[in-house]
Design a protein around this motif. Structure first.
Motif, mmCIF file in Angstrom:
data_model
loop_
_atom_site.group_PDB
_atom_site.id
_atom_site.type_symbol
_atom_site.label_atom_id
_atom_site.label_comp_id
_atom_site.label_asym_id
_atom_site.label_seq_id
_atom_site.Cartn_x
_atom_site.Cartn_y
_atom_site.Cartn_z
ATOM 1 N N ALA A 235 0.825 -1.209 0.000
ATOM 2 C CA ALA A 235 0.000 0.000 0.000
ATOM 3 C C ALA A 235 0.861 1.261 0.000
ATOM 4 O O ALA A 235 0.571 2.226 -0.719
ATOM 5 N N ILE A 236 1.912 1.254 0.808
ATOM 6 C CA ILE A 236 2.808 2.419 0.864
ATOM 7 C C ILE A 236 3.503 2.623 -0.476
ATOM 8 O O ILE A 236 3.608 3.748 -0.987
ATOM 9 N N ASP A 237 3.963 1.539 -1.080
ATOM 10 C CA ASP A 237 4.606 1.638 -2.397
ATOM 11 C C ASP A 237 3.640 2.172 -3.444
ATOM 12 O O ASP A 237 4.054 2.828 -4.409
ATOM 13 N N ALA A 238 2.340 1.900 -3.257
ATOM 14 C CA ALA A 238 1.328 2.378 -4.205
ATOM 15 C C ALA A 238 0.998 3.852 -4.002
ATOM 16 O O ALA A 238 0.350 4.465 -4.857
ATOM 17 N N GLY A 239 1.418 4.412 -2.862
ATOM 18 C CA GLY A 239 1.157 5.820 -2.600
ATOM 19 C C GLY A 239 0.181 6.087 -1.478
ATOM 20 O O GLY A 239 -0.246 7.234 -1.285
ATOM 21 N N ALA A 240 -0.201 5.058 -0.723
ATOM 22 C CA ALA A 240 -1.110 5.257 0.404
ATOM 23 C C ALA A 240 -0.462 6.142 1.462
ATOM 24 O O ALA A 240 0.771 6.203 1.575
ATOM 25 N N SER A 241 -1.306 6.792 2.252
ATOM 26 C CA SER A 241 -0.820 7.710 3.287
ATOM 27 C C SER A 241 -0.677 7.043 4.648
ATOM 28 O O SER A 241 -0.538 7.737 5.652
ATOM 29 N N GLY A 242 -0.722 5.721 4.680
ATOM 30 C CA GLY A 242 -0.506 5.025 5.937
ATOM 31 C C GLY A 242 -1.522 3.943 6.173
ATOM 32 O O GLY A 242 -2.140 3.411 5.239
ATOM 33 N N VAL A 243 -1.698 3.608 7.453
ATOM 34 C CA VAL A 243 -2.531 2.475 7.829
ATOM 35 C C VAL A 243 -3.414 2.830 9.020
ATOM 36 O O VAL A 243 -3.087 3.708 9.812
ATOM 37 N N VAL A 244 -4.536 2.118 9.117
ATOM 38 C CA VAL A 244 -5.351 2.112 10.332
ATOM 39 C C VAL A 244 -5.612 0.634 10.619
ATOM 40 O O VAL A 244 -6.643 0.084 10.251
ATOM 41 N N LEU A 245 -4.666 -0.009 11.265
ATOM 42 C CA LEU A 245 -4.709 -1.454 11.497
ATOM 43 C C LEU A 245 -5.215 -1.769 12.891
ATOM 44 O O LEU A 245 -4.876 -1.062 13.841
ATOM 45 N N GLY A 246 -5.968 -2.847 13.002
ATOM 46 C CA GLY A 246 -6.529 -3.239 14.289
ATOM 47 C C GLY A 246 -6.085 -4.609 14.743
ATOM 48 O O GLY A 246 -5.108 -4.747 15.469
ATOM 49 N N ARG A 247 -6.805 -5.655 14.311
ATOM 50 C CA ARG A 247 -6.533 -7.006 14.790
ATOM 51 C C ARG A 247 -5.090 -7.438 14.572
ATOM 52 O O ARG A 247 -4.515 -8.131 15.407
ATOM 53 N N ASN A 248 -4.515 -7.053 13.446
ATOM 54 C CA ASN A 248 -3.150 -7.476 13.137
ATOM 55 C C ASN A 248 -2.116 -6.798 14.026
ATOM 56 O O ASN A 248 -0.943 -7.164 13.997
ATOM 57 N N VAL A 249 -2.564 -5.841 14.829
ATOM 58 C CA VAL A 249 -1.692 -5.213 15.823
ATOM 59 C C VAL A 249 -2.076 -5.654 17.229
ATOM 60 O O VAL A 249 -1.264 -6.228 17.954
ATOM 61 N N VAL A 250 -3.312 -5.412 17.627
ATOM 62 C CA VAL A 250 -3.691 -5.669 19.024
ATOM 63 C C VAL A 250 -3.747 -7.156 19.342
ATOM 64 O O VAL A 250 -3.660 -7.549 20.512
ATOM 65 N N GLN A 251 -3.885 -8.016 18.322
ATOM 66 C CA GLN A 251 -3.876 -9.455 18.542
ATOM 67 C C GLN A 251 -2.521 -10.086 18.244
ATOM 68 O O GLN A 251 -2.377 -11.309 18.310
ATOM 69 N N ALA A 252 -1.530 -9.261 17.940
ATOM 70 C CA ALA A 252 -0.177 -9.776 17.697
ATOM 71 C C ALA A 252 0.453 -10.248 19.005
ATOM 72 O O ALA A 252 0.080 -9.796 20.089
ATOM 73 N N LYS A 253 1.412 -11.129 18.889
ATOM 74 C CA LYS A 253 2.115 -11.623 20.074
ATOM 75 C C LYS A 253 2.788 -10.479 20.815
ATOM 76 O O LYS A 253 2.827 -10.442 22.045
ATOM 77 N N ASP A 254 3.336 -9.522 20.062
ATOM 78 C CA ASP A 254 4.004 -8.361 20.649
ATOM 79 C C ASP A 254 3.492 -7.103 19.948
ATOM 80 O O ASP A 254 4.099 -6.649 18.971
ATOM 81 N N PRO A 255 2.376 -6.528 20.401
ATOM 82 C CA PRO A 255 1.818 -5.346 19.740
ATOM 83 C C PRO A 255 2.781 -4.166 19.679
ATOM 84 O O PRO A 255 2.776 -3.414 18.698
ATOM 85 N N VAL A 256 3.605 -3.994 20.711
ATOM 86 C CA VAL A 256 4.546 -2.877 20.726
ATOM 87 C C VAL A 256 5.541 -3.007 19.574
ATOM 88 O O VAL A 256 5.779 -2.049 18.824
ATOM 89 N N ALA A 257 6.113 -4.194 19.422
ATOM 90 C CA ALA A 257 7.069 -4.422 18.341
ATOM 91 C C ALA A 257 6.392 -4.275 16.980
ATOM 92 O O ALA A 257 6.985 -3.767 16.025
ATOM 93 N N MET A 258 5.149 -4.720 16.900
ATOM 94 C CA MET A 258 4.426 -4.630 15.629
ATOM 95 C C MET A 258 4.212 -3.172 15.233
ATOM 96 O O MET A 258 4.394 -2.809 14.059
ATOM 97 N N ILE A 259 3.854 -2.328 16.177
ATOM 98 C CA ILE A 259 3.660 -0.909 15.866
ATOM 99 C C ILE A 259 4.977 -0.271 15.438
ATOM 100 O O ILE A 259 5.032 0.512 14.484
ATOM 101 N N LYS A 260 6.044 -0.614 16.138
ATOM 102 C CA LYS A 260 7.348 -0.062 15.768
ATOM 103 C C LYS A 260 7.766 -0.524 14.378
ATOM 104 O O LYS A 260 8.360 0.247 13.598
ATOM 105 N N ALA A 261 7.447 -1.772 14.038
ATOM 106 C CA ALA A 261 7.749 -2.269 12.695
ATOM 107 C C ALA A 261 6.946 -1.513 11.641
ATOM 108 O O ALA A 261 7.464 -1.136 10.578
ATOM 109 N N LEU A 262 5.674 -1.265 11.936
ATOM 110 C CA LEU A 262 4.836 -0.503 11.014
ATOM 111 C C LEU A 262 5.382 0.907 10.816
ATOM 112 O O LEU A 262 5.404 1.430 9.692
#
Length: 281
Positions: A235-262
């Protein structure tokens, strides 16, 4: 006095001026889907969202109250307040009728009172009853007018839904995404949260046809972290202005690391392989 000034200031807290991008976390699923992994203890999850460095968080009025003290800290994310409720995403056997519906549960003035930096509403197209689709348009136009009067951004969440789209597998059709995102922009959306088509090439055409920023929704939880990050990178490569992600962050094993990766992908253009290695995902 120009309300447009207020919109610009508030939107800059969500979509950062330095990169023109945003890492926002959707934490409003309890409103429509009830308790689930990642939202059982909302204050604990909110603490992780803040620790990860999210630019903004999408929440319901209730969670805004429950977590109000957490959202007062120096590094707190901007608040995007969900103004409507839907039963569209429930399984058909739980609905007891063919297609879901949406209704406003709050308003712009209440959002300001709760400290919101932006408001957000669904805009579904594709209902079997065209009058229901028309009501969706009217609802969003009304919120747009109210938001414009007080200088708060209105982020729309347009999506192609309804039985016809489900039956034909067209919910993620790039042509339909291009249609409803442009409709939202023409109605007056300041930014958009919507589906990703699945590949950068088709999504680039969606971005090209929409004159306001588009941030992708995460959709259902992906089968792997890499799948989720690949979606974001595409999406970013296509020109999107970012993300509004939910389950793939808050249900991740490590949400903090996932946000930092994003953040590394969205704001720093890092590769998926790099962030997986660097953040031990």
């Amino acid at each position: 006095m120009s309300a447009q000034c207020g919109k610009a200031i508030r939107l800059s807290k969500i979509i950062k001026k330095s990169t023109q991008r945003s890492v926002s976390i959707a934490f409003d699923h309890g409103l429509d889907d009830g308790p689930m992994l990642g939202n059982i203890k909302p204050r604990e999850t909110m603490e992780k969202i803040i620790e990860g460095g999210a630019d903004a968080v999408l929440i319901s009025p209730g969670i805004a109250r429950i977590c109000s003290d957490l959202l007062c800290v120096d590094n707190a994310p901007a608040i995007i307040l969900r103004l409507d409720w839907t039963n569209t995403f429930r399984a058909k056997d739980e609905l007891n009728f063919e297609e879901g519906r949406n209704i406003l549960i709050s308003d712009v003035e209440s959002a300001l009172a709760l400290g919101a930096d932006a408001v957000l509403t669904f805009m579904f197209i594709g209902y079997q009853d065209s009058h229901v689709e028309a009501l969706e348009i009217a609802k969003n136009a009304e919120v747009c007018r109210a938001a414009a009067r007080v200088g708060i951004p209105h982020i729309m969440e347009p999506m192609a839904r309804g039985n016809a789209q489900r039956a034909n597998g067209r919910e993620l059709d790039a042509k339909l995404i291009a249609l409803h995102t442009r409709m939202a922009a023409e109605i007056g959306a300041d930014a958009i949260k919507t589906d990703y088509s699945g590949d950068a090439a088709s999504y680039a055409k969606v971005i090209e046809g929409c004159p306001v920023p588009i941030m992708i929704a995460g959709g259902p939880k992906t089968s792997s972290i890499k799948e989720s990050l690949d979606m974001v990178k595409g999406a970013i490569d296509a020109g999107a202005s970012g993300v509004v992600l939910g389950r793939n962050v808050v249900q991740a094993k490590d949400p903090v690391a996932m946000i930092k990766a994003l953040r590394s992908i969205v704001h720093n253009n890092e590769s998926v392989d790099y962030v997986i290695r660097h953040f031990n995902l």
